[in-house]
Scaffold this active site. Structure first.
Site, mmCIF file in Angstrom:
data_model
loop_
_atom_site.group_PDB
_atom_site.id
_atom_site.type_symbol
_atom_site.label_atom_id
_atom_site.label_comp_id
_atom_site.label_asym_id
_atom_site.label_seq_id
_atom_site.Cartn_x
_atom_site.Cartn_y
_atom_site.Cartn_z
ATOM 1 N N ARG A 53 0.850 -1.188 0.000
ATOM 2 C CA ARG A 53 0.000 0.000 0.000
ATOM 3 C C ARG A 53 0.885 1.237 0.000
ATOM 4 O O ARG A 53 1.780 1.365 0.821
ATOM 5 C CB ARG A 53 -0.900 0.016 1.246
ATOM 6 C CG ARG A 53 -1.699 1.297 1.456
ATOM 7 C CD ARG A 53 -3.010 1.278 0.708
ATOM 8 N NE ARG A 53 -3.729 2.527 0.763
ATOM 9 C CZ ARG A 53 -4.671 2.833 1.638
ATOM 10 N NH1 ARG A 53 -5.009 1.961 2.571
ATOM 11 N NH2 ARG A 53 -5.290 3.988 1.588
ATOM 12 N N ARG A 74 -7.053 -0.590 -3.385
ATOM 13 C CA ARG A 74 -5.870 -0.791 -2.551
ATOM 14 C C ARG A 74 -5.609 -2.262 -2.288
ATOM 15 O O ARG A 74 -6.538 -3.042 -2.229
ATOM 16 C CB ARG A 74 -5.987 -0.045 -1.239
ATOM 17 C CG ARG A 74 -7.119 -0.532 -0.407
ATOM 18 C CD ARG A 74 -7.976 0.393 0.338
ATOM 19 N NE ARG A 74 -8.332 1.598 -0.316
ATOM 20 C CZ ARG A 74 -8.763 2.667 0.310
ATOM 21 N NH1 ARG A 74 -8.894 2.652 1.600
ATOM 22 N NH2 ARG A 74 -9.094 3.752 -0.327
ATOM 23 N N ASP A 81 -6.015 -2.115 3.328
ATOM 24 C CA ASP A 81 -6.403 -0.940 4.098
ATOM 25 C C ASP A 81 -6.670 -1.406 5.518
ATOM 26 O O ASP A 81 -7.446 -2.342 5.724
ATOM 27 C CB ASP A 81 -7.666 -0.318 3.492
ATOM 28 C CG ASP A 81 -8.066 0.977 4.166
ATOM 29 O OD1 ASP A 81 -7.170 1.753 4.543
ATOM 30 O OD2 ASP A 81 -9.281 1.226 4.309
ATOM 31 N N ASP A 123 -7.831 0.147 9.170
ATOM 32 C CA ASP A 123 -8.365 1.317 9.861
ATOM 33 C C ASP A 123 -8.559 1.008 11.330
ATOM 34 O O ASP A 123 -9.172 -0.013 11.685
ATOM 35 C CB ASP A 123 -9.731 1.723 9.283
ATOM 36 C CG ASP A 123 -9.638 2.307 7.887
ATOM 37 O OD1 ASP A 123 -8.610 2.946 7.586
ATOM 38 O OD2 ASP A 123 -10.594 2.137 7.115
#
Length: 173
Positions: A84, A97, A100, A102
């Site tokens: 990434r 992507r 990811d 989060d």
């Protein structure tokens, strides 16, 4: 001091199922952090910029000795290893992507500082994060919002579908 944190995982480039399984392993390998639970994998339509491949999403529950800032640095390092490359200006925010990660929740903390917002500012609006979160933490609370279950009840999660055997021989990491 330890805290329970929830991390949202997503991928829509390359072999997303393999990428998320590798990400679960990388999360479990963070020193001072333990992977407590991992949700099933879910296939979901892209959110934000919708003209891109579907995502595979999941949520991990961690017990960590790291501060939220340290944990975020760990997540960003795992993303980089997975290929990434985040654009400094955020122009790739909702684009495709390889991985990811989060930080969705960190205990009952509410944090608003440059580069880090906890709870994740869109958590209560995203079925693709709420469905796997509630799978592993049915009583999850979103600070400042309330029960995650109530947030999910306000939306249609119908397009969030568990990855099936046909997609993967084992739908758990």
């Amino acid at each position: 001091m330890t805290a329970t944190a929830f991390v949202g995982l997503g991928s829509n480039l390359g072999d997303s199922i393999v990428a998320l399984r590798a990400a679960f392993a990388a999360l479990a390998a963070i020193e001072g952090t333990r992977l407590l639970q991992a949700s099933r994998l879910y296939r979901t339509p892209a959110w934000g910029v919708t003209e891109q491949p579907d995502f595979v999403n999941a949520v991990a529950m961690l017990e960590t000795q790291h501060t939220p800032q340290q944990l975020l640095a760990d997540l960003l390092a795992i993303e980089r290893v997975a290929g990434r490359d985040r654009q400094a200006d955020g122009s790739d925010r909702w684009g495709p992507r390889t991985l990811d990660l989060d930080l969705l929740l960190y205990g009952d903390a509410v944090i608003s500082e440059p580069g880090l917002q906890v709870p994740h500012p869109h958590l209560h609006e995203r079925a693709f994060a709420l469905v796997p979160l509630l799978e592993i933490a049915p009583d999850a609370l979103i600070p400042g919002i309330g029960p995650a279950r109530q947030a999910l009840a306000k939306m249609e999660p119908g397009e969030v579908e568990a990855v099936t055997y046909a997609d993967s021989p084992d739908d758990r990491p």
